[in-house]
Motif scaffolding. Structure first.
Motif, mmCIF file in Angstrom:
data_model
loop_
_atom_site.group_PDB
_atom_site.id
_atom_site.type_symbol
_atom_site.label_atom_id
_atom_site.label_comp_id
_atom_site.label_asym_id
_atom_site.label_seq_id
_atom_site.Cartn_x
_atom_site.Cartn_y
_atom_site.Cartn_z
ATOM 1 N N ALA A 232 8.871 -1.644 6.149
ATOM 2 C CA ALA A 232 9.340 -0.684 7.132
ATOM 3 C C ALA A 232 10.353 0.242 6.332
ATOM 4 N N LYS A 359 11.339 1.337 11.153
ATOM 5 C CA LYS A 359 10.020 1.305 11.822
ATOM 6 C C LYS A 359 9.022 0.549 10.864
ATOM 7 N N PRO A 360 8.323 -0.198 11.521
ATOM 8 C CA PRO A 360 7.185 -0.845 10.447
ATOM 9 C C PRO A 360 6.247 0.322 9.945
ATOM 10 N N ASP A 394 7.960 -7.566 6.893
ATOM 11 C CA ASP A 394 8.610 -6.412 7.960
ATOM 12 C C ASP A 394 7.569 -5.923 8.925
ATOM 13 N N VAL A 395 6.318 -5.717 8.470
ATOM 14 C CA VAL A 395 5.255 -5.120 8.943
ATOM 15 C C VAL A 395 4.402 -6.181 9.814
ATOM 16 N N GLU A 410 12.734 -8.659 10.421
ATOM 17 C CA GLU A 410 13.076 -7.748 9.354
ATOM 18 C C GLU A 410 13.876 -8.328 8.521
#
Length: 515
Positions: A232, A359-360, A394-395, A410
């Motif tokens: 991210a 944000k991813p 995280d994605v 995350e």
């Protein structure tokens, strides 16, 4: 985090101890030569391992033994007692010793040679990993630890490669951890493990039909399995002045270095965002004698994650250390010397740190036509919608075994655990990802540990008191305990995590409700 004493204690295990002294699943701490070692009876077998966690040196003899593994009380790293294989946030296996039985006496001796990993029951022709964060690094390393012999390429756009990201907002930013602690591994390690590092390289496309990854340089990498660990990126404020050179996000080693460069005693910093990153940055800057003001739109920091009571407690910790708060406020403009707020006030600032979420990085997956919904969608084997393409860290948006919900987490430990679990699944050593989310957050001398995940709740069950330093809050929704926050209750935190992983709701509720 604490520090472990170098003094040895307990019996000299090389001389032997009586078997009757061992209780089931309770480590017996001793030593072999000058090394702390523990004996553990688990099931019908007795194991001997090093007694210090390979993550930050936590005391494993004070941890929890469950199903042939031991869990560290500090940051919930887990190790297989037979093989020593690590489970995040630890990467390095635990040293294992041989136990020799002579009648009723058990002696511990060093192994003459390390155990070789068993040949995998299945394996891809090659593995290409996109992303140099903890998830990708853990996956690459775990593949080799488990005996994979095929080609591994780790594509890491961010320099210097995989780092200990939690330290960037904690000890390193505070000046209590040297920079040499920050890289997870050095180039020599990856070379020895035959992991090809493509540092400073950006992946630009995936050809699913030809099973190739294209880099910005034009190079095309064939893959048998493609692992997307793209992580991210920090969100940026959308206000005038947010792109000024004295305004920093905190995500990378370069970000942390840049903030440290401005963090002189007496400097004035405005931290924007009441997130864990924002609050940890505030604590680290106070350690450097920087004057800190924190601005956040919420009336109570962290209330949406941990409830108002814990949020107010954390705010009090910071206020006692000199942090001033402007809550319920948003910035509308950043100038060279100030941050202007939506109530018309202005805060003097020599520099600004923003912690307003991440944000991813899903662009690569979207361009390839993979299913993306608030992250790259995976199943419980961390497989994406395309054959032989996986997502971790995280994605990844994955189905959580305990809550039954689809989550995208995350946190560093989760990223490493997913990378390690995927390595095991690629090699036929595991069938699904079942680890419970875990993270820790440090504010001065106070560490909060959180297991599970509760995006919302209708009841909080409490034990102990925050003021006493012994406190547990369990978050319940529609009668199901989804998560728990622990302060000063390390063993209980491990027990709660184990109960969630086992799917044991009865055990979980008993742990919470019975003091």
């Amino acid at each position: 985090m604490g520090s472990q004493s170098n003094e040895l204690s307990g019996p000299d295990l090389s001389r032997g101890v009586e078997s009757s002294l061992l209780e089931a699943d309770k480590p017996l701490l001793g030593h072999v030569g000058e090394q702390a070692v523990m004996l553990v009876r688990s099931g019908e077998r007795v194991f001997a391992t090093a007694a210090s966690c390979t993550h930050y040196g936590g005391p494993l003899a004070e941890g929890l033994v469950v199903d042939g593994s031991v869990r560290c009380p500090w940051h919930h790293a887990c190790f297989d007692l037979e093989t020593g294989l690590a489970h995040g946030p630890a990467l390095t296996p635990l040293e294992c010793f041989d136990v020799i039985g002579e009648r009723e006496l058990l002696r511990v001796v060093k192994r003459a040679r390390a155990q070789r990993a068993q040949a995998p029951s299945s394996s891809p022709s090659s593995v290409v990993i996109v992303g140099g964060g903890p998830a990708g690094a853990a996956c690459a390393e775990a593949l080799r630890r488990r005996g994979y012999e095929g080609p591994i390429t780790l594509v890491a756009e961010e320099l210097p490669g995989p780092v200990d990201r939690p330290n960037l907002s904690k000890d390193y930013l505070a000046g209590t951890a040297p920079e040499e602690w920050i890289p997870l591994r050095d180039a020599a390690f990856y070379a020895a493990q035959r992991i090809t590092l493509a540092l400073g390289q950006r992946a630009t496309g995936i050809d699913l039909s030809s099973r190739q990854l294209t880099l910005a340089s034009g190079e095309r990498l064939d893959y048998g399995a493609l692992v997307l660990a793209t992580g991210a990126e920090a969100r940026r404020l959308a206000v005038p002045g947010a792109d000024a050179p004295h305004v920093h996000v905190l995500r990378t080693l370069a970000d942390s270095r840049a903030i440290i460069g401005r963090a002189k005693p007496g400097a004035r910093a405005v931290v924007i965002g009441g997130s864990f990153i924002g609050l940890e940055a505030a604590a680290a800057l106070r350690a450097r004698q920087v004057e800190v003001t924190l601005v956040a739109p919420d009336q109570v920091p962290l209330a949406r994650v941990m409830g108002e009571k814990v949020g107010a407690f954390v705010r009090g910790l910071h206020e006692r250390k000199g942090v001033s708060f402007h809550l319920g406020r948003k910035p509308i403009r950043i100038t060279a010397r100030a941050v202007e707020l939506d109530d018309g006030s202005s805060l003097a600032a020599d520099f600004v740190v923003t912690g307003v979420g991440v944000k991813p990085r899903t662009e690569l997956a979207e361009a390839a036509g993979l299913q993306v919904e608030h992250g790259i969608v995976t199943d419980q084997q961390l497989r994406t919608s395309a054959p032989d393409v996986y997502a971790v860290g995280d994605v990844a948006s994955y189905p959580d075994a305990w809550s039954g919900e689809r989550l995208r987490i995350e946190h560093f430990a989760v990223a490493e655990r997913q990378g390690q679990a995927l390595a095991a699944m690629l090699l036929g050593a595991a069938s699904s990802y079942r680890a419970v989310p875990f993270f820790w957050s440090t504010h001065y001398d106070t560490t909060l540990a959180y297991v599970g995940h509760a995006s919302s709740w209708d009841r909080i069950i409490e034990r102990g008191s925050l003021e006493s330093g012994k406190y547990v809050a369990a978050f319940e929704r529609q009668g199901k305990l989804l998560a728990a926050l622990c302060l000063g209750e390390d063993t209980l935190g491990l027990q709660l995590e184990a109960a969630m992983e086992a799917g044991d709701a009865t055990r979980l509720r008993a742990l919470i409700t019975i003091p």
